[in-house]
Design a protein around this motif. Structure first.
Motif, mmCIF file in Angstrom:
data_model
loop_
_atom_site.group_PDB
_atom_site.id
_atom_site.type_symbol
_atom_site.label_atom_id
_atom_site.label_comp_id
_atom_site.label_asym_id
_atom_site.label_seq_id
_atom_site.Cartn_x
_atom_site.Cartn_y
_atom_site.Cartn_z
ATOM 1 N N ALA A 100 0.853 -1.196 0.000
ATOM 2 C CA ALA A 100 0.000 0.000 0.000
ATOM 3 C C ALA A 100 0.882 1.236 0.000
ATOM 4 O O ALA A 100 1.731 1.413 0.883
ATOM 5 N N ILE A 101 0.680 2.084 -1.007
ATOM 6 C CA ILE A 101 1.473 3.312 -1.124
ATOM 7 C C ILE A 101 0.567 4.466 -0.718
ATOM 8 O O ILE A 101 -0.460 4.706 -1.366
ATOM 9 N N GLY A 102 0.913 5.145 0.381
ATOM 10 C CA GLY A 102 0.019 6.205 0.818
ATOM 11 C C GLY A 102 0.558 6.996 1.981
ATOM 12 O O GLY A 102 1.675 6.779 2.447
ATOM 13 N N GLY A 103 -0.277 7.929 2.450
ATOM 14 C CA GLY A 103 0.092 8.773 3.581
ATOM 15 C C GLY A 103 -0.519 8.253 4.866
ATOM 16 O O GLY A 103 -0.864 7.071 4.971
ATOM 17 N N GLU A 104 -0.716 9.151 5.827
ATOM 18 C CA GLU A 104 -1.170 8.734 7.163
ATOM 19 C C GLU A 104 -2.477 7.935 7.128
ATOM 20 O O GLU A 104 -2.631 6.963 7.874
ATOM 21 N N ASP A 105 -3.425 8.336 6.269
ATOM 22 C CA ASP A 105 -4.722 7.653 6.247
ATOM 23 C C ASP A 105 -4.617 6.272 5.618
ATOM 24 O O ASP A 105 -5.075 5.278 6.185
ATOM 25 N N THR A 106 -4.008 6.216 4.429
ATOM 26 C CA THR A 106 -3.869 4.938 3.712
ATOM 27 C C THR A 106 -3.043 3.951 4.546
ATOM 28 O O THR A 106 -3.377 2.764 4.637
ATOM 29 N N LEU A 107 -1.988 4.446 5.161
ATOM 30 C CA LEU A 107 -1.128 3.554 5.946
ATOM 31 C C LEU A 107 -1.760 3.214 7.301
ATOM 32 O O LEU A 107 -1.470 2.163 7.881
ATOM 33 N N GLY A 108 -2.636 4.095 7.786
ATOM 34 C CA GLY A 108 -3.396 3.775 8.999
ATOM 35 C C GLY A 108 -4.299 2.575 8.731
ATOM 36 O O GLY A 108 -4.421 1.654 9.560
ATOM 37 N N LYS A 119 -1.569 -9.516 4.989
ATOM 38 C CA LYS A 119 -0.130 -9.241 4.944
ATOM 39 C C LYS A 119 0.116 -7.954 4.154
ATOM 40 O O LYS A 119 -0.111 -7.928 2.945
ATOM 41 N N VAL A 120 0.549 -6.907 4.829
ATOM 42 C CA VAL A 120 0.713 -5.606 4.162
ATOM 43 C C VAL A 120 2.091 -5.004 4.430
ATOM 44 O O VAL A 120 2.599 -5.057 5.549
ATOM 45 N N VAL A 121 2.656 -4.423 3.365
ATOM 46 C CA VAL A 121 3.862 -3.602 3.477
ATOM 47 C C VAL A 121 3.478 -2.204 2.997
ATOM 48 O O VAL A 121 2.751 -2.061 2.009
ATOM 49 N N GLY A 122 3.938 -1.178 3.702
ATOM 50 C CA GLY A 122 3.584 0.193 3.335
ATOM 51 C C GLY A 122 4.731 0.938 2.657
ATOM 52 O O GLY A 122 5.903 0.642 2.892
ATOM 53 N N VAL A 123 4.364 1.871 1.804
ATOM 54 C CA VAL A 123 5.339 2.791 1.191
ATOM 55 C C VAL A 123 4.844 4.210 1.480
ATOM 56 O O VAL A 123 3.708 4.547 1.149
ATOM 57 N N PHE A 290 12.213 3.146 -2.698
ATOM 58 C CA PHE A 290 11.133 2.676 -1.818
ATOM 59 C C PHE A 290 10.455 1.449 -2.435
ATOM 60 O O PHE A 290 10.174 0.467 -1.746
ATOM 61 N N GLY A 291 10.181 1.516 -3.734
ATOM 62 C CA GLY A 291 9.505 0.388 -4.408
ATOM 63 C C GLY A 291 10.354 -0.869 -4.338
ATOM 64 O O GLY A 291 9.852 -1.964 -4.022
ATOM 65 N N LEU A 292 11.643 -0.737 -4.622
ATOM 66 C CA LEU A 292 12.547 -1.903 -4.613
ATOM 67 C C LEU A 292 12.601 -2.521 -3.210
ATOM 68 O O LEU A 292 12.553 -3.750 -3.048
ATOM 69 N N HIS A 293 12.697 -1.651 -2.194
ATOM 70 C CA HIS A 293 12.803 -2.164 -0.823
ATOM 71 C C HIS A 293 11.475 -2.725 -0.310
ATOM 72 O O HIS A 293 11.473 -3.610 0.551
ATOM 73 N N ALA A 294 10.368 -2.226 -0.820
ATOM 74 C CA ALA A 294 9.069 -2.798 -0.426
ATOM 75 C C ALA A 294 8.980 -4.235 -0.936
ATOM 76 O O ALA A 294 8.464 -5.135 -0.246
ATOM 77 N N ALA A 308 11.293 3.163 4.822
ATOM 78 C CA ALA A 308 11.496 4.537 5.282
ATOM 79 C C ALA A 308 12.903 4.985 4.953
ATOM 80 O O ALA A 308 13.811 4.148 4.831
ATOM 81 N N LEU A 309 13.063 6.302 4.815
ATOM 82 C CA LEU A 309 14.395 6.856 4.569
ATOM 83 C C LEU A 309 14.955 7.372 5.888
ATOM 84 O O LEU A 309 14.336 8.202 6.554
ATOM 85 N N GLN A 310 16.118 6.835 6.265
ATOM 86 C CA GLN A 310 16.795 7.382 7.450
ATOM 87 C C GLN A 310 18.213 7.728 7.037
ATOM 88 O O GLN A 310 19.003 6.839 6.724
ATOM 89 N N GLY A 311 18.500 9.011 6.993
ATOM 90 C CA GLY A 311 19.776 9.447 6.422
ATOM 91 C C GLY A 311 19.730 9.156 4.936
ATOM 92 O O GLY A 311 18.833 9.616 4.232
ATOM 93 N N THR A 312 20.684 8.320 4.462
ATOM 94 C CA THR A 312 20.635 7.942 3.045
ATOM 95 C C THR A 312 20.221 6.479 2.879
ATOM 96 O O THR A 312 20.208 5.964 1.766
#
Ligand code: F6P
Length: 342
Positions: A100-108, A119-123, A290-294, A308-312
């Motif tokens: 699921a690719i989305g913001g606070e609502d979609t990922l909520g 089974k869900v992974v978020g982007v 993000f897509g590759l890591h999802a 998620a992005l943390q630093g690089t």
């Protein structure tokens, strides 16, 4: 062989197609999966609308704004039985997992569904950059570029007419777009939802700017509000996630400025231009990673997480952590910009 569904929900933003392309390419070419594209956010898995995606289907979409899958603000939890309907659709299509690719609502919704056994992974996606657990979301950089370009242009016309120009940018609860575009565009005042503003102070800054023979540019986030006042609404009607439609603070402020200073003031609302068109190179790269890591998270069987992005680095964060609290502008970050006010 795995079957994975993908959907894009909430307000669209540049870079969504880059994520979809990365998921389809890696899912099919590296893992030999089948990838199902659900239509229009959570409406797709609720109603079964969608289509199987091939590598041909994602050819040429890297640079395209919007989302080839469509989007909506459908909330499957606003009616009883939504989660069960989604489970039925997934089992009918033989789909094992969802991205699921989305913001606070979609990922909520993604978090709740994951708790309910899907089974869900978020982007993370939002031009507002207000999602927790990630340093940046794609779409934000593009929105800041668009707003900055607009501010650059507005400087020249404001100078010609010796008038104040108020630029209203998006940002319901978080002023990231206002802060970054205001800093990049050399605004005379930046107003964000995190810090209610004093109209007297704004007027003071505007007058100081005029005294120095410059025309002031005031960047205001749509969710910014005057001290003791309320947000300015375009419509009180709520969407499926309970949000009202904001908009109008720019016009209101321009009127206040001109009546209190006797100077001409105009308001420009950038609105959805900030969400449209081709993503910047930065957003294309971030969205692709993000897509590759999802896909990696799904392949590892690591569900209930968001990339998620943390630093690089791209890392995985629990969906609960990502949706717990909005990432608003810290007041000390905002204070950094104040040296340029007036
Ligand atoms: O969340 C992204 C966003 O662009 C906000 O900045 C804005 O308040 C909202 O979406 C506008 O949404 P709509 O698509 O309903 O106009």
């Amino acid at each position: 062989m795995m079957r994975v569904g993908v959907l894009t929900g909430g307000g669209d933003c540049p870079g969504l197609n880059a994520v979809i392309r990365a998921i389809v390419r890696k899912g099919i070419e590296v893992h030999g999966w089948e990838v199902y594209g659900f239509r229009d956010g959570w409406r797709g898995p609720l109603t079964g609308q969608g289509t199987w995606l091939s590598c041909d289907d994602v050819e040429g979409i890297l640079t395209r704004g919007g989302t080839i899958l469509g989007s909506s603000r459908t909330n499957p939890y606003s009616d009883d039985g939504g989660a069960e309907a989604i489970k039925r659709v997934l089992s009918d299509e033989g789909i094992d997992a969802l991205i699921a690719i989305g913001g606070e609502d979609t990922l909520g919704v993604a978090r709740r569904l994951n708790d309910d056994g899907v089974k869900v992974v978020g982007v993370p996606k939002t031009i507002d950059n207000d999602l927790g657990a990630t340093d940046y979301t794609f779409g934000f950089d593009t929105a800041v570029h668009i707003a900055t370009e607009a501010i650059d242009r507005l400087h020249t016309t404001a100078e010609s007419h010796h008038r104040a120009l108020v630029v209203e940018v998006m940002g319901r609860h978080a002023g990231w777009i206002a802060l970054h575009s205001g800093l990049a565009g050399g605004a005379s005042v930046i107003l964000v939802p995190e810090r209610p503003f004093s109209v007297d102070k704004v007027v003071g800054w505007v007058e100081r700017r005029f005294e120095r023979e410059y025309a002031p540019i005031i960047v205001v986030a749509e969710g910014a509000l005057p001290e003791g006042g309320a947000e300015v609404l375009q419509s009180g009607e709520k969407d499926a996630f309970g949000h009202v439609r904001l908009g109008g603070v720019g016009m209101w402020l321009a009127d206040e400025i001109s009546s209190r200073t006797g100077r001409e003031a105009r308001a420009v609302v950038l609105g959805h231009t900030q969400r449209g068109g081709t993503p910047t190179a930065y957003d294309r790269v971030l969205a692709t990673r993000f897509g590759l890591h999802a896909v990696d998270a799904v392949a590892d069987g690591d569900f209930g997480v968001m990339v998620a992005l943390q630093g690089t680095d791209i890392v995985r964060a629990k969906l609960t952590e990502a949706t717990e609290e909005l990432k608003t502008v810290p007041l000390d970050r905002y204070a950094e910009a104040e040296v340029f006010f007036g």
